[in-house]
Design an enzyme around this catalytic site. Structure first.
Site, PDB file in Angstrom:
ATOM      1  N   ASP A 119       0.815  -1.170  -0.041  1.00 26.04           N
ATOM      2  CA  ASP A 119      -0.064   0.111   0.053  1.00 26.04           C
ATOM      3  C   ASP A 119       1.012   1.348  -0.071  1.00 26.04           C
ATOM      4  OD1 ASP A 119      -2.098   1.877   0.203  1.00 26.04           O
ATOM      5  OD2 ASP A 119      -2.605   1.403   2.379  1.00 26.04           O
ATOM      6  N   ASP A 338      -1.769   5.346  -5.958  1.00 26.46           N
ATOM      7  CA  ASP A 338      -1.949   4.411  -4.441  1.00 26.46           C
ATOM      8  C   ASP A 338      -2.099   3.071  -5.166  1.00 26.46           C
ATOM      9  OD1 ASP A 338      -2.802   3.494  -2.367  1.00 26.46           O
ATOM     10  OD2 ASP A 338      -4.595   4.719  -2.053  1.00 26.46           O
TER      11      ASP A 338
END
Ligand SMILES: *[C@@H]1O[C@H](CO)[C@@H](O)[C@H](O)[C@H]1NC(C)=O
Ligand SMILES: *[C@@H]1O[C@H](CO)[C@@H](O)[C@H](O)[C@H]1NC(C)=O
Ligand SMILES: *[C@@H]1O[C@H](CO)[C@@H](O)[C@H](O)[C@H]1NC(C)=O
Ligand SMILES: *[C@@H]1O[C@H](CO)[C@@H](O)[C@H](O)[C@H]1NC(C)=O
Ligand SMILES: *[C@@H]1O[C@H](CO)[C@@H](O)[C@H](O)[C@H]1NC(C)=O
Ligand SMILES: *[C@@H]1O[C@H](CO)[C@@H](O)[C@H](O)[C@H]1NC(C)=O
Length: 466
Positions: A119, A338
């Site tokens: 992440d 992201d």
């Protein structure tokens, strides 16, 4: 030291027949059918999968708004080894109905193996964790879940609540501090009720260098999560935060290995054995072929996110009219990259322009209703085949420095159900940030050069050849 639980091993065996097929529209939904057979959340379809991951994406967006970041200086104290690198296997979490990518990592002494969500949109490395040896009967409560046995690791060192680190730097830390030696607590929560609570600790990670040697990364900050609820991290043991912060794994390992990391995302619907790597240090492959490069923007205001400068978006060579402010981080806009968000979120003005332009090209195909997607098409009709033959509308995201991101069509006109394709965008509130999600990043190699502030990328099938 195999990180897969017996349940997952069985699933990977179930998968064997699938991977011999090409991952076309039908076989990808077939893959989900097979997963269904073995998972507790039986009955989920590909559409449910997207609904689920959109729900999670939305939560992330809300979380960002409530998340009050605390900052500290990034130390550059580590021993820099420019030429060496290490790689960790990275694969799609689709088999577990998760829209994230999972990375394998080893933590503790002796090392314990985990599967964590990779992440770039958060900075904390945490995993489900049990601290106390005396908790033998807890085994049942934990069920089949893989947990980090902190008591079995000789390098596990809880961080004290009285420390500066706890008080000023660690994200989501609580002010609770009954005694100065008490551990530093965190409470990570989501709007949908998903939460993770635990204590911060210093730990040692173990990585395998490209020359085959094992290397220990000491003084990593990890979160030992003792209680987690909600479905946000289904199928994974926790999260590997790759965002930019003094405590993040990305910065700690980056400082040591050339100030950069890279990943290559396989097709997001790939079976679990189609894996590639998250690499720290140089990957020579980034130097070859047609590599694009754009400034990577890391600012105090937007840490831990990695921002890029979008200059515009074009469809079939035609620049869309979108206000510049939308892409301007100083004007409450901006765009982040992201890996932990699945679909691409565009703020309202950009969302409208992009979907309208794509829809104009696909308009002859009858629309179908498929919440929460706004634009979906019944792809079984003959006119769809004509459009396919003529060629899909080609979308290009123009990035600062003349870098063109030209994703494959399947990354923005996505298969959502058998015979149904949808535009793979979600609308985000304006003013606000847009997010390039992992589906738009799939089948590309991405290098985050955090030392020189460059983001490099190039098309790649990300087939497994280390
Ligand atoms: C850096 O690490 C290498 C290998 O671990 C070691 O040989 C070298 O002495 C270290 N250099 C410094 C300046 O600490
Ligand atoms: C996945 O496993 C199957 C069966 O062993 C194999 O045929 C296939 O090539 C594998 N796929 C990848 C990408 O490794
Ligand atoms: C592009 O990058 C340059 C140099 O880093 C910077 O000065 C400029 O503001 C950037 N422009 C956009 C639109 O992001
Ligand atoms: C798509 O169109 C076909 C033929 O008109 C129809 O049978 C089918 O039900 C439609 N699919 C959806 C999802 O609406
Ligand atoms: C699915 O793929 C097959 C060939 O692989 C093609 O004939 C069919 O039109 C495709 N259907 C959709 C809905 O894309
Ligand atoms: C470098 O990137 C390529 C993708 O282009 C990947 O296949 C390869 O495994 C990476 N190298 C290492 C050492 O992991």
């Amino acid at each position: 030291m195999h990180p897969l639980s017996p349940l997952l091993l069985i699933l990977s065996l179930v998968f064997l027949p699938i991977s011999s097929h090409k991952l076309s529209n039908d076989s990808s939904s077939a893959a989900f059918d097979l997963i269904r057979a073995g998972r507790p959340n039986a009955g989920a379809s590909l559409l449910d999968h997207y609904r689920h991951l959109i729900f999670k994406d939305r939560d992330r967006h809300r979380r960002r708004q409530i998340y009050n970041r605390r900052r500290g200086a990034c130390e550059g104290d580590d021993n820099v080894t420019l030429s060496s690198s290490f790689a960790m296997p990275l694969s799609s979490g689709a088999y577990a109905h998760n829209g994230e990518y999972f990375v394998r990592i080893h933590v503790g002494t002796p090392p314990q193996a985990f599967l964590l969500v990779a992440d770039t949109g958060s900075e904390l490395l945490w995993m489900n964790c049990r601290q106390r040896r005396r908790c033998r009967r807890c085994a049942n409560a934990a069920g089949k879940k893989r947990v980090f046995h902190a008591d079995a690791s000789s390098s596990f060192r809880p961080i004290r609540c009285s420390s500066e680190l706890c008080k000023t730097t660690l994200p989501f830390s609580l002010t609770t501090c009954p005694r100065s030696v008490s551990p530093c607590l965190y409470d990570y929560s989501y709007d949908d009720g998903s939460t993770a609570q635990g204590i911060f600790a210093k730990e040692t990670g173990t990585v395998t260098l490209s020359n085959g040697r094992m290397e220990r990364l000491e003084n990593l900050v990890i979160g030992c999560t003792s209680a987690a609820s909600g479905s946000s991290f289904e199928g994974a043991d926790g999260v590997l935060g790759l965002g930019y912060s003094p405590v993040s794994f990305a910065v700690r390992a980056g400082n040591r290995f050339g100030g950069r990391f890279s990943y290559c995302l396989v097709d997001h619907l790939s079976p679990r054995n189609a894996s590639n790597y998250l690499v720290f240090g140089p990957n020579r492959s980034v130097r070859h072929g047609s590599v694009r490069s754009t400034p990577l923007v890391i600012s105090d205001r937007t840490q831990p996110f990695y921002q890029v400068g979008v200059v515009g978006i074009s469809i079939d060579g035609q620049d869309l009219r979108i206000s510049r402010a939308v892409w301007d981080v100083d004007d409450d806009g901006g765009t982040i990259v992201d890996s932990g968000t699945s679909l691409t979120f565009l703020v309202e003005p950009a969302y409208k322009a992009v979907t309208a332009a794509l829809n104009r090209r696909l308009e002859p195909v009858p629309r179908v209703q498929m919440d929460p997607f706004e634009y979906c098409y019944n792809w079984t009709v003959p006119v769809a085949a004509e459009i396919e033959k003529r060629g899909f509308p080609k979308m290009v995201v123009h990035l600062n420095g003349s870098a063109r991101l030209e994703p494959p069509v399947k990354s923005y006109v996505i298969d959502v159900a058998p015979g149904v394709k949808c535009l793979g965008f979600q609308s985000a509130k304006w003013p606000g940030q847009s997010t390039i999600g992992n589906i738009l990043q799939q089948e590309h190699l991405w290098e985050f050069d955090i030392r020189n502030l460059r983001l490099r990328f190039k098309r790649s099938r990300c087939l497994n050849k280390p």
